[in-house]
Design a protein around this motif. Structure first.
Motif, mmCIF file in Angstrom:
data_model
loop_
_atom_site.group_PDB
_atom_site.id
_atom_site.type_symbol
_atom_site.label_atom_id
_atom_site.label_comp_id
_atom_site.label_asym_id
_atom_site.label_seq_id
_atom_site.Cartn_x
_atom_site.Cartn_y
_atom_site.Cartn_z
ATOM 1 N N TRP A 295 -47.966 -18.828 33.538
ATOM 2 C CA TRP A 295 -46.822 -19.680 33.867
ATOM 3 C C TRP A 295 -45.528 -19.224 33.213
ATOM 4 N N THR A 296 -45.578 -18.193 32.382
ATOM 5 C CA THR A 296 -44.323 -17.620 31.875
ATOM 6 C C THR A 296 -43.702 -16.683 32.895
ATOM 7 N N ARG B 46 -43.327 -18.861 38.035
ATOM 8 C CA ARG B 46 -42.716 -20.106 37.570
ATOM 9 C C ARG B 46 -42.231 -21.032 38.684
ATOM 10 N N ALA B 47 -42.229 -20.576 39.916
ATOM 11 C CA ALA B 47 -41.672 -21.386 41.006
ATOM 12 C C ALA B 47 -42.751 -22.229 41.678
ATOM 13 N N GLY C 19 -42.672 -29.500 38.946
ATOM 14 C CA GLY C 19 -41.316 -29.445 38.426
ATOM 15 C C GLY C 19 -40.700 -30.786 38.130
ATOM 16 N N SER D 130 -39.780 -33.743 40.241
ATOM 17 C CA SER D 130 -38.635 -33.753 41.149
ATOM 18 C C SER D 130 -37.524 -34.721 40.754
ATOM 19 N N PRO E 226 -36.103 -33.140 36.657
ATOM 20 C CA PRO E 226 -36.681 -31.792 36.582
ATOM 21 C C PRO E 226 -36.859 -31.254 35.162
ATOM 22 N N ILE E 227 -37.962 -30.536 34.977
ATOM 23 C CA ILE E 227 -38.230 -29.797 33.748
ATOM 24 C C ILE E 227 -38.666 -28.391 34.145
ATOM 25 N N ALA E 228 -38.569 -27.459 33.208
ATOM 26 C CA ALA E 228 -38.936 -26.070 33.480
ATOM 27 C C ALA E 228 -40.193 -25.702 32.707
ATOM 28 N N LEU E 229 -40.916 -24.747 33.227
ATOM 29 C CA LEU E 229 -42.115 -24.261 32.562
ATOM 30 C C LEU E 229 -41.748 -23.512 31.280
ATOM 31 N N THR F 281 -41.420 -20.545 28.536
ATOM 32 C CA THR F 281 -41.041 -19.147 28.704
ATOM 33 C C THR F 281 -41.921 -18.243 27.853
ATOM 34 N N TRP G 269 -45.221 -30.450 33.852
ATOM 35 C CA TRP G 269 -44.543 -29.785 34.974
ATOM 36 C C TRP G 269 -45.354 -29.929 36.259
#
Length: 288
Positions: free
Chosen positions: A89-90, A93-94, A145, A147, A150-153, A155, A206
């Motif tokens: 997941w780094t 990511r989409a 994500g 909706s 929103p949060i991001a995975l 890195t 996520w």
């Protein structure tokens, strides 16, 4: 013979079909829901009494390593060519990237009720009915994500921060441990809500839907996610070769963590196995 776990993005169309078919067969046999029930049973947070083994504890990593092995063995009884792939997941990511494809796990849930409508695990196919869940709904739920907020995975940098810590775990051996690789990878940070979620925990949030509860095993991505977490642990072991699982001995009697934490050579429920016995996986599987 030692087998390989591979990045899910490298699987061929045939390998994807075999993995999905094996999962669905394990579900049809009734074995899969046993895994869901086990995870729910051992989803024990800091604030509850009793021994913590699966989460918020040093045994988080060996517990899930054993859990993964048990599922993998069930899959290989169906098809010996199948292993659990990992989802990095780094990198992927989409919400439209692997593994969220029509031929693998399907995509996010629909806006109204988070029901997954695409892929082989969609309710309409009748092959993936939720029997042990967080609601009465029989369909798989996701909200990739998140909706509405929103949060991001995580890195690669977030993972590196955990990998760089040379100590496996530290007192108080729970979600509040500031130092130690285990808690940095498990992902319990200071604060409340999204700011406190790191690595493993942030990925669960996520994905959303079933993945935000003890019933997270209902989503097949659980295994790909934890295979990557296990890979990160394996990389940490290779980087810090002179370090071991901690605590080496049980916490002092009478202390806050007495009887609540599994030491390196203690049996780890629900199995008759110790964390020490699970530190080296090289005789069973490797990561490609």
């Amino acid at each position: 013979m030692v087998y390989a776990r591979r990045d899910v993005s490298t699987l061929t169309a045939s390998e994807r079909r075999r993995f999905v078919s094996a999962l669905i067969e394990v579900k049809r046999r009734g074995e899969y829901d046993d895994f869901v029930r086990t995870h729910i049973q051992y989803f024990l947070p800091d604030g509850e009494n009793g021994r913590r083994t699966a989460h918020m504890a040093p045994s988080f990593l060996p517990w899930h390593r054993k859990f993964l092995l048990d599922l993998e063995q069930a899959l290989r009884r169906v098809d010996e060519s199948v292993t659990v792939p990992y989802w990095d997941w780094t990198r992927d990511r989409a919400p439209t990237a692997v593994p969220w494809t029509e031929d693998l796990l399907g995509g996010t849930g629909r806006r109204t009720d988070r029901q997954v409508m695409t892929g082989p695990f969609a309710f309409r196919h009748g092959q993936w009915i939720i029997k042990e869940g967080i609601t009465d709904a029989e369909y798989l739920m996701r909200d990739l994500g998140r909706s509405r907020d929103p949060i991001a995975l995580p890195t690669a940098g977030d993972v590196e921060e955990a990998l760089a810590d040379p100590v496996y775990d530290t007192a108080p051996w729970n979600s509040t441990s500031v130092k130690g690789f285990r808690n940095k990878l498990e992902g319990w940070g200071p604060g409340q809500g999204a700011v406190s979620w790191r690595n493993h925990n942030l990925v669960h949030r996520w994905v959303g839907g079933h993945m935000v509860s003890g019933a997270s095993v209902n989503d097949p991505v659980f295994w790909m996610h934890h295979a990557f977490v296990d890979l990160v642990w394996s990389r940490w072991q290779q980087r810090h070769r002179n370090t071991r699982y901690l605590p080496e001995k049980p916490p002092d009697p009478g202390g806050a963590q007495s009887g609540r934490v599994v030491a390196r050579h203690e049996r780890m429920p629900p199995w008759d196995v110790t964390p020490a016995e699970l530190e080296d996986h090289s005789s069973v599987y490797r990561y490609a």
